[in-house]
Scaffold this motif. Structure first.
Motif, PDB file in Angstrom:
ATOM      1  N   VAL A  94      26.728   3.755  29.842  1.00 27.98           N
ATOM      2  CA  VAL A  94      27.721   4.650  29.251  1.00 27.98           C
ATOM      3  C   VAL A  94      27.968   4.243  27.804  1.00 27.98           C
ATOM      4  CG1 VAL A  94      30.057   5.569  29.421  1.00 27.98           C
ATOM      5  CG2 VAL A  94      28.792   4.979  31.504  1.00 27.98           C
TER       6      VAL A  94
ATOM      7  N   ARG B 171      37.616   5.737  28.514  1.00 25.12           N
ATOM      8  CA  ARG B 171      36.917   5.345  29.735  1.00 25.12           C
ATOM      9  C   ARG B 171      37.754   4.363  30.543  1.00 25.12           C
ATOM     10  NH1 ARG B 171      32.744   8.971  30.241  1.00 25.12           N
ATOM     11  NH2 ARG B 171      31.535   9.090  28.303  1.00 25.12           N
TER      12      ARG B 171
ATOM     13  N   VAL C 180      32.274   1.961  35.395  1.00 22.28           N
ATOM     14  CA  VAL C 180      32.815   2.764  34.293  1.00 22.28           C
ATOM     15  C   VAL C 180      33.143   4.134  34.867  1.00 22.28           C
ATOM     16  CG1 VAL C 180      32.428   3.753  32.014  1.00 22.28           C
ATOM     17  CG2 VAL C 180      31.430   1.532  32.590  1.00 22.28           C
ATOM     18  N   ASP C 181      34.392   4.543  34.772  1.00 13.98           N
ATOM     19  CA  ASP C 181      34.859   5.826  35.313  1.00 13.98           C
ATOM     20  C   ASP C 181      34.511   5.993  36.790  1.00 13.98           C
ATOM     21  OD1 ASP C 181      35.958   6.522  32.870  1.00 13.98           O
ATOM     22  OD2 ASP C 181      34.187   7.608  32.206  1.00 13.98           O
TER      23      ASP C 181
END
Length: 538
Positions: free
Chosen positions: A162, A169, A191-192
């Motif tokens: 990412v 984020r 991430v997310d």
């Protein structure tokens, strides 16, 4: 500095509801970060030598997560901002080889004014620091790669796919002790991650093993500007013991269950969560007793507190100030209370008071309990505008009794020195319905201290299950001790977590039905295992 390895060794603590270990929303005015001391779970204010790192107006908002306050803009140039936690937290400890885990999350984005190439030789991140000053784990950018990741210097750099840009984020790490007895720590990274469905599956491509041990500080820093403006924003720093606590959970503020041996209140009583130090009570008039008290909406875990009258107060400082940020802020406060059954109130003798007050330093800003001359539960305010023959600003229809009642107030601070105070006593179905009283208090500057006190006579009053939080659910465990739909939620806070482990351990060897999760008639290891296997939301 106390070290707590999060496992069965937590038996001596008093976590009684879903509670982050530390939370920093940067709820400060825009400007210099140094000296700011809000948030939860910290032992000292922020420290930095220069002002490159600063608070910027507006939060880094992520859909599905409640945010508050502002954000921190990290300015590069090897400027470091430090903050010491209230305790050392250890996800892997050779002295406690029980599989444990700690979660850490942060909202992150490149600042809108950044003109630095993130692929240039540089780094940025929020770092967990050991007691000896070494970096335990940095979450942000590892080094010159332009993507979000994490690192432990000289051990590992792990990169996601990412890219770093101005999109906010959610970065999440889980640090787990594999249970080998060595000081290794397994790190999983997202991430997310999806916020529904509980803990997400780990991605082995961004998992690693690092050196474990404990950490007791947070550092925000970046380096190698290269002549450009290297500006990164961070927000909503959370450390907890579950995925939900560091993502969608609403951080609570403080809890005191009076889980102490029966004695006069003194400086050895340092349990609970969210406090800066132990209780003080001079002269020793107020006491703790072995038996907890409970209402229909809140189970009594451990012991309880008892006022002794004669105008003697027991005080305890919180680990931060609330309602003092200069911005609108909401805080809920609840306590279970009753008149003492062994010292009944004589009919018509009401010329005394007993309550659980909030203080701003030495100034009392809210009294909650039995105001002077009252025959019902209520509250009084600092401004004194509502004092008359019966001193109080709001009263419930619920009369004083030795039957325990749950008393709840909600304070909506306006950011300019006042607050709207709402009152509930024994709320219907334990839900946040229409309050019995709403009072506009023009003089409530916020608080940082609790006091239990009674006066104008012996005034014996029992208090228990003190909770401060950001939401109704933080301070009102709805089913009062674990409902049939979620028997592992022993303490009834809506989350199966370490508070429930502690409840099972407190009831060990008894026939307590609420803690007998597996229904075999005795609280034992099977009930602890059932709780551990069900961690998360009910």
């Amino acid at each position: 500095m106390n070290r707590i390895a999060l496992g069965l060794s937590l038996a001596a603590s008093s976590i009684a509801f879903g509670q982050v270990l530390a939370y920093e929303p940067f709820q400060y005015p825009a400007g210099n970060l140094s000296g700011k001391d809000g948030g939860i779970g910290f032992g000292e204010p922020w420290q930095q030598t220069v002002t490159t790192n600063s608070v910027t107006s507006s939060s880094l908002e992520i859909e599905g997560i409640n945010t508050t306050g502002n954000r921190l803009t990290e300015g590069g140039g090897y400027v470091e901002s430090y903050r010491t936690l209230s305790q050392t937290w250890a996800p892997a400890d050779a002295d406690n080889p029980v599989a444990t885990e700690i979660w850490f999350s942060v909202h992150a984005a490149l600042n809108e004014n950044n003109d630095h190439d993130p692929f240039f030789e540089c780094f940025t991140g929020v770092t967990l620091i050991r007691e000896n000053g070494d970096e335990a784990l940095r979450i942000g950018q590892a080094w010159a790669d332009g993507v979000w990741g994490y690192s432990q210097p000289f051990v590992t750099d792990v990169r996601s796919t990412v890219n770093m840009d101005q999109t906010a984020r959610l970065l999440v790490v889980k640090m787990s002790d594999p249970g080998t007895g060595a000081q290794d720590c397994v790190v999983d990274f997202w991430v997310d991650p999806p916020l529904s469905g509980g803990e997400p599956a780990a991605d082995p491509t961004v998992s690693s093993v690092v050196y474990g041990g404990g950490f007791n500080r947070i550092k925000v820093a970046a380096g190698q500007n290269g002549g450009a403006n290297w500006l990164t924003d961070y927000d909503e720093l959370k450390i907890g013991v579950s995925f939900e606590e560091v993502t969608t959970g609403t951080p609570s503020i403080a809890y005191e269950g009076f889980d102490y041996p029966e004695n006069d209140i003194d400086g050895t009583m340092n349990g609970g969560i969210g406090f800066a130090g132990a209780w003080s009570d001079a002269p020793p008039v107020n006491r703790t007793v072995d038996d907890g008290i409970e209402s229909d909406c809140a189970a009594g875990v451990g012991g309880s507190g008892q006022t002794g009258g004669n105008g003697a107060g027991a005080f305890r400082y919180l680990d931060a100030s609330y309602g003092t940020s200069g911005q609108p802020e909401t805080v809920y406060y609840s306590v279970v209370a009753r008149t003492n059954p062994e010292n009944p109130v004589a009919e018509g003798e009401l010329g005394w008071y007993a309550g659980a007050s909030l203080f701003n330093g030495d100034d009392e800003v809210l009294f909650l309990g039995k105001p002077w001359a009252a025959n019902a539960w209520g509250f009084d305010a600092q401004d004194g505008a509502c004092d008359s023959d019966v001193n109080g600003c709001g009263f419930s229809a619920v009369q004083l009794s030795d039957t325990p009642s749950l008393i709840v107030v909600k304070m909506d601070f306006d950011g300019v020195g006042g607050a709207t105070t709402s009152l509930w006593v024994d709320p219907t179905d334990c839900a946040e319905g229409t309050p019995e009283v709403v009072y506009e208090d023009a003089n409530n500057p916020g608080f940082n201290r609790l006091r239990f006190q009674a006066g104008n006579g012996p005034a014996y009053m029992d208090f228990d299950e003190v909770r401060l939080g950001r939401s109704w659910d933080d301070v009102v465990p709805n089913d009062g001790g674990g409902g049939s739909d979620c028997p592992e939620d022993i303490n009834g806070d809506g989350i199966v977590g370490f508070g429930d482990v502690l409840s099972a351990l407190s009831a060990w060897g008894t026939t307590d039905a609420a803690a007998d999760v597996d229904g075999d008639g005795i609280v034992a290891f099977g009930d602890v295992l059932a709780v551990l296997s069900s961690f998360g939301s009910c």
